[in-house]
Design a protein around this motif. Structure first.
Motif, PDB file in Angstrom:
ATOM      1  N   GLU A 392       0.878  -1.597  -0.308  1.00  0.00           N
ATOM      2  CA  GLU A 392       0.000   0.051  -0.130  1.00  0.00           C
ATOM      3  C   GLU A 392       0.903   1.656   0.169  1.00  0.00           C
ATOM      4  O   GLU A 392       0.439   2.013  -0.516  1.00  0.00           O
ATOM      5  N   ILE A 393       1.861   1.288   1.053  1.00  0.00           N
ATOM      6  CA  ILE A 393       3.138   1.901   0.440  1.00  0.00           C
ATOM      7  C   ILE A 393       3.271   2.811  -1.311  1.00  0.00           C
ATOM      8  O   ILE A 393       3.803   3.345  -0.972  1.00  0.00           O
ATOM      9  N   ASP A 394       3.965   1.740  -1.465  1.00  0.00           N
ATOM     10  CA  ASP A 394       4.770   1.582  -2.983  1.00  0.00           C
ATOM     11  C   ASP A 394       3.356   2.072  -3.406  1.00  0.00           C
ATOM     12  O   ASP A 394       3.567   3.171  -4.714  1.00  0.00           O
ATOM     13  N   GLN A 395       2.173   2.009  -3.717  1.00  0.00           N
ATOM     14  CA  GLN A 395       1.294   2.322  -4.413  1.00  0.00           C
ATOM     15  C   GLN A 395       0.354   3.552  -4.339  1.00  0.00           C
ATOM     16  O   GLN A 395       0.633   4.390  -5.202  1.00  0.00           O
ATOM     17  N   ARG A 396       1.229   3.975  -3.004  1.00  0.00           N
ATOM     18  CA  ARG A 396       0.358   5.353  -2.766  1.00  0.00           C
ATOM     19  C   ARG A 396       1.456   6.331  -2.559  1.00  0.00           C
ATOM     20  O   ARG A 396       0.651   7.395  -3.686  1.00  0.00           O
ATOM     21  N   ILE A 397       2.498   5.806  -3.795  1.00  0.00           N
ATOM     22  CA  ILE A 397       3.945   6.837  -4.033  1.00  0.00           C
ATOM     23  C   ILE A 397       3.516   6.723  -5.423  1.00  0.00           C
ATOM     24  O   ILE A 397       3.572   8.097  -5.801  1.00  0.00           O
ATOM     25  N   ALA A 398       3.204   5.881  -5.802  1.00  0.00           N
ATOM     26  CA  ALA A 398       2.759   5.895  -7.443  1.00  0.00           C
ATOM     27  C   ALA A 398       1.943   6.956  -7.400  1.00  0.00           C
ATOM     28  O   ALA A 398       2.189   7.748  -8.347  1.00  0.00           O
ATOM     29  N   GLN A 399       0.522   6.832  -6.782  1.00  0.00           N
ATOM     30  CA  GLN A 399      -0.478   7.690  -7.526  1.00  0.00           C
ATOM     31  C   GLN A 399       0.135   9.177  -6.910  1.00  0.00           C
ATOM     32  O   GLN A 399      -0.522   9.801  -7.283  1.00  0.00           O
ATOM     33  N   LEU A 400       0.333   8.844  -5.894  1.00  0.00           N
ATOM     34  CA  LEU A 400       0.565  10.885  -5.531  1.00  0.00           C
ATOM     35  C   LEU A 400       1.982  11.343  -6.504  1.00  0.00           C
ATOM     36  O   LEU A 400       1.981  12.649  -6.927  1.00  0.00           O
ATOM     37  N   LYS A 401       2.377  10.713  -6.744  1.00  0.00           N
ATOM     38  CA  LYS A 401       3.790  11.017  -7.912  1.00  0.00           C
ATOM     39  C   LYS A 401       2.801  11.811  -9.554  1.00  0.00           C
ATOM     40  O   LYS A 401       3.510  12.584  -9.672  1.00  0.00           O
ATOM     41  N   LEU A 402       2.199  10.486  -9.496  1.00  0.00           N
ATOM     42  CA  LEU A 402       1.274  10.623 -10.959  1.00  0.00           C
ATOM     43  C   LEU A 402       0.627  12.063 -10.606  1.00  0.00           C
ATOM     44  O   LEU A 402       0.518  12.578 -11.281  1.00  0.00           O
ATOM     45  N   LYS A 403       0.118  12.184  -9.311  1.00  0.00           N
ATOM     46  CA  LYS A 403      -0.484  13.334  -8.702  1.00  0.00           C
ATOM     47  C   LYS A 403       0.225  14.791  -9.250  1.00  0.00           C
ATOM     48  O   LYS A 403      -0.484  15.567  -9.891  1.00  0.00           O
ATOM     49  N   ASN A 408      -3.406  12.113 -15.050  1.00  0.00           N
ATOM     50  CA  ASN A 408      -4.441  10.690 -14.607  1.00  0.00           C
ATOM     51  C   ASN A 408      -4.297   9.693 -15.525  1.00  0.00           C
ATOM     52  O   ASN A 408      -4.402   9.690 -16.053  1.00  0.00           O
ATOM     53  N   ILE A 409      -5.283   8.552 -14.494  1.00  0.00           N
ATOM     54  CA  ILE A 409      -4.961   7.360 -15.282  1.00  0.00           C
ATOM     55  C   ILE A 409      -6.235   6.894 -15.507  1.00  0.00           C
ATOM     56  O   ILE A 409      -7.177   7.378 -14.812  1.00  0.00           O
ATOM     57  N   ASP A 410      -6.958   5.897 -16.128  1.00  0.00           N
ATOM     58  CA  ASP A 410      -7.919   5.391 -15.969  1.00  0.00           C
ATOM     59  C   ASP A 410      -8.279   4.456 -14.978  1.00  0.00           C
ATOM     60  O   ASP A 410      -7.822   3.976 -13.602  1.00  0.00           O
ATOM     61  N   GLU A 411      -9.912   3.778 -14.158  1.00  0.00           N
ATOM     62  CA  GLU A 411      -9.583   2.929 -13.197  1.00  0.00           C
ATOM     63  C   GLU A 411     -11.065   2.151 -13.755  1.00  0.00           C
ATOM     64  O   GLU A 411     -11.251   1.935 -15.144  1.00  0.00           O
ATOM     65  N   LEU A 412     -10.391   0.685 -13.033  1.00  0.00           N
ATOM     66  CA  LEU A 412     -11.169  -0.365 -13.580  1.00  0.00           C
ATOM     67  C   LEU A 412     -12.638   0.446 -13.501  1.00  0.00           C
ATOM     68  O   LEU A 412     -13.749   0.253 -12.650  1.00  0.00           O
ATOM     69  N   THR A 413     -13.780  -0.445 -14.548  1.00  0.00           N
ATOM     70  CA  THR A 413     -15.171  -0.375 -14.425  1.00  0.00           C
ATOM     71  C   THR A 413     -15.701  -1.927 -13.678  1.00  0.00           C
ATOM     72  O   THR A 413     -14.554  -2.521 -12.977  1.00  0.00           O
ATOM     73  N   GLU A 414     -16.489  -1.613 -12.844  1.00  0.00           N
ATOM     74  CA  GLU A 414     -17.135  -3.229 -12.001  1.00  0.00           C
ATOM     75  C   GLU A 414     -17.510  -4.267 -13.159  1.00  0.00           C
ATOM     76  O   GLU A 414     -17.122  -4.524 -12.951  1.00  0.00           O
TER      77      GLU A 414
END
Ligand SMILES: NC(=O)c1ccc[n+]([C@@H]2O[C@H](COP(=O)([O-])OP(=O)(O)OC[C@H]3O[C@@H](n4cnc5c(N)ncnc54)[C@H](O)[C@@H]3O)[C@@H](O)[C@H]2O)c1
Length: 427
Positions: A392-403, A408-414
């Motif tokens: 979760e730390i790794d993912q959060r850092i990637a998200q923050l860096k992109l932000k 912006n990147i896509d999100e999975l649909t249901e």
């Protein structure tokens, strides 16, 4: 021996550095890094409010660069006391050390210290009785395990920054010698994919160019090791027109290098045709007597691996009749066979000794991993072993860096989530 200043401040903070008058220049450098490390700065804001490290002492052995200073200042905002030494005799930026000292950080580091002074500085950090250790290369951890057992009881855990340090920690774990939990920062994807590859790729070339100012285009650039760092140096070397040759011991990495479009051969063959050599293996004696004897006159040797043992300097010394410093970070060796070999930065990390280390933008992610992993250690009772950075730390850092980069990147649909977690649908 280089003269340095040793001062004890009123509030019991201590420093041993080269020259406190360099502080203003160091502060400007740190400000530059802060402006290019938005992820770590966002974490700093959060830490300032939450104070997750209140009452804890963090002991560091990291390259004392402007980016490390941003990490140190972030941990202080989180409530920690910090003591820091360098992790390589040639990588301390004296102005940054001065800036930290002027801000009441306990700092024991200057460029050009001897081996004895290096370990004195490590021990000075340990005299602050850390609760958490932060290492780059594992010298702090091994000193504690070999000589400072008294500290073990208090230590909650530690973080290790680099590949070589993790190799040492895994060896300690295997020997059942490891006495406190460690987090392998290097193994986070937001670390090695960017720091090792793009950071080392760019800054190793930067170090070679600052030391020699040679043209890369058309030169045979030999890179030993096609790991994450080697891939980066190869990619950037090719981008500047060098003809890149890879040496490897791992058949998969060798094949990968070949299919990435590079020539692959044994160091013995490469030694004959190479113009510039960069070792980046984390291994020992990659370039030694039998290779040095075959090299053309005027070749340049540089190392970007952690320790200065990848190029066998004792062999180079034995083969030489004369050694002269001809430019900053460039030593000219005259061999008995009359040929000349240039060794950069005494065989130490060329990107840190001869340039400024990695760009702040990549250290932003590496040190965000450090900051969040230190917080994680403070909040958990971890088992004594080498841990990976929590996903979760790794993912959060990637998200923050992109932000912070405005991407912006896509999100999975249901429907996509369902599809990706099911097995019924096929051809
Ligand atoms: N300069 C820097 O700022 C910096 C940054 C990150 C890592 N490092 C250091 O660089 C070194 C490499 O790190 P990495 O992450 O690329 O490691 P890695 O494990 O991804 O790659 C190392 C590669 O070297 C190869 N190798 C080992 N022995 C060899 C030999 N005798 N000849 C040829 N190839 C050999 C391995 O097969 C492997 O592919 C380590 O010491 C690491 O600590 C330096």
């Amino acid at each position: 021996m280089i003269e340095c200043e040793e001062i004890i401040l009123n509030n019991n903070n201590m420093y041993k550095i080269k020259d406190i008058s360099l502080a203003e220049q160091g502060q400007k450098k740190i400000k530059w890094a802060e402006d290019h490390m938005p992820v770590l700065m966002e974490i700093r804001q959060e830490f300032e409010k939450k104070k997750p490290l209140k009452g804890l002492t963090i002991g560091f052995a990291l390259h004392v660069t402007k980016e490390t200073a941003v990490l140190v200042k972030t941990l202080i905002k989180a409530g920690a006391d910090v003591a820091i030494a360098g992790c390589n005799p040639l990588s301390t930026q004296d102005d940054v050390a001065a800036a930290l000292a002027s801000e009441n950080v306990n700092v024991y580091a200057w460029r050009g210290l001897s081996r004895e002074e290096y370990y004195q500085c490590i021990n000075s950090v340990l005299d602050h009785h850390p609760d958490i250790t932060v290492d780059d290369g594992c010298d702090l951890v091994t000193t504690i395990h070999k000589e400072r057992h008294d500290l073990l009881k208090k230590i909650k855990g530690g973080c290790e920054e680099t590949t070589t340090g993790i190799i040492r920690l895994q060896a300690m774990e295997k020997d059942k010698a490891l006495k406190y939990p460690m987090i392998a920062i290097n193994n986070a994807m937001t670390k090695y994919l960017f720091d090792n590859r793009y950071g080392t790729g760019q800054s190793a070339i930067d170090g070679i160019l600052r030391a020699t100012s040679v043209l890369l285009a058309g030169k045979n650039l030999v890179i030993a090791g096609y790991g994450w760092c080697g891939k980066g140096v190869a990619m950037r070397g090719r981008g500047m027109g060098a003809k890149v040759i890879i040496t490897e011991i791992n058949p998969i990495k060798a094949l990968e290098a070949l299919m990435d479009g590079f020539r692959v051969m044994k160091m013995e063959e490469a030694a004959v045709i190479g113009d510039i050599f960069v070792t980046v293996t984390g291994d020992i004696n990659i370039i030694r007597k039998k290779h040095l004897e075959k090299m053309k006159s005027g070749v340049i040797l540089a190392n970007a691996g952690h320790f200065n043992n990848e190029i066998c300097i004792p062999d180079l010394e034995k083969l030489s009749t004369k050694k002269e410093n001809i430019r900053p970070n460039t030593e000219e060796y005259t061999l008995k066979n009359g040929r000349i070999i240039y060794l950069l930065a005494e065989g130490r990390l060329v990107n840190l000794a001869s340039a400024e280390g990695h760009p702040s933008e990549v250290m932003d992610m590496s040190f965000a991993n450090q900051a969040l992993s230190i917080e994680y250690i403070a909040q958990h009772e971890l088992e004594v072993k080498v841990h990976q950075v929590p996903e979760e730390i790794d993912q959060r850092i990637a998200q923050l860096k992109l932000k912070t980069m405005g991407i912006n990147i896509d999100e999975l649909t249901e429907e996509q989530k369902h599809y990706l977690s099911s097995w019924e649908e096929g051809t």
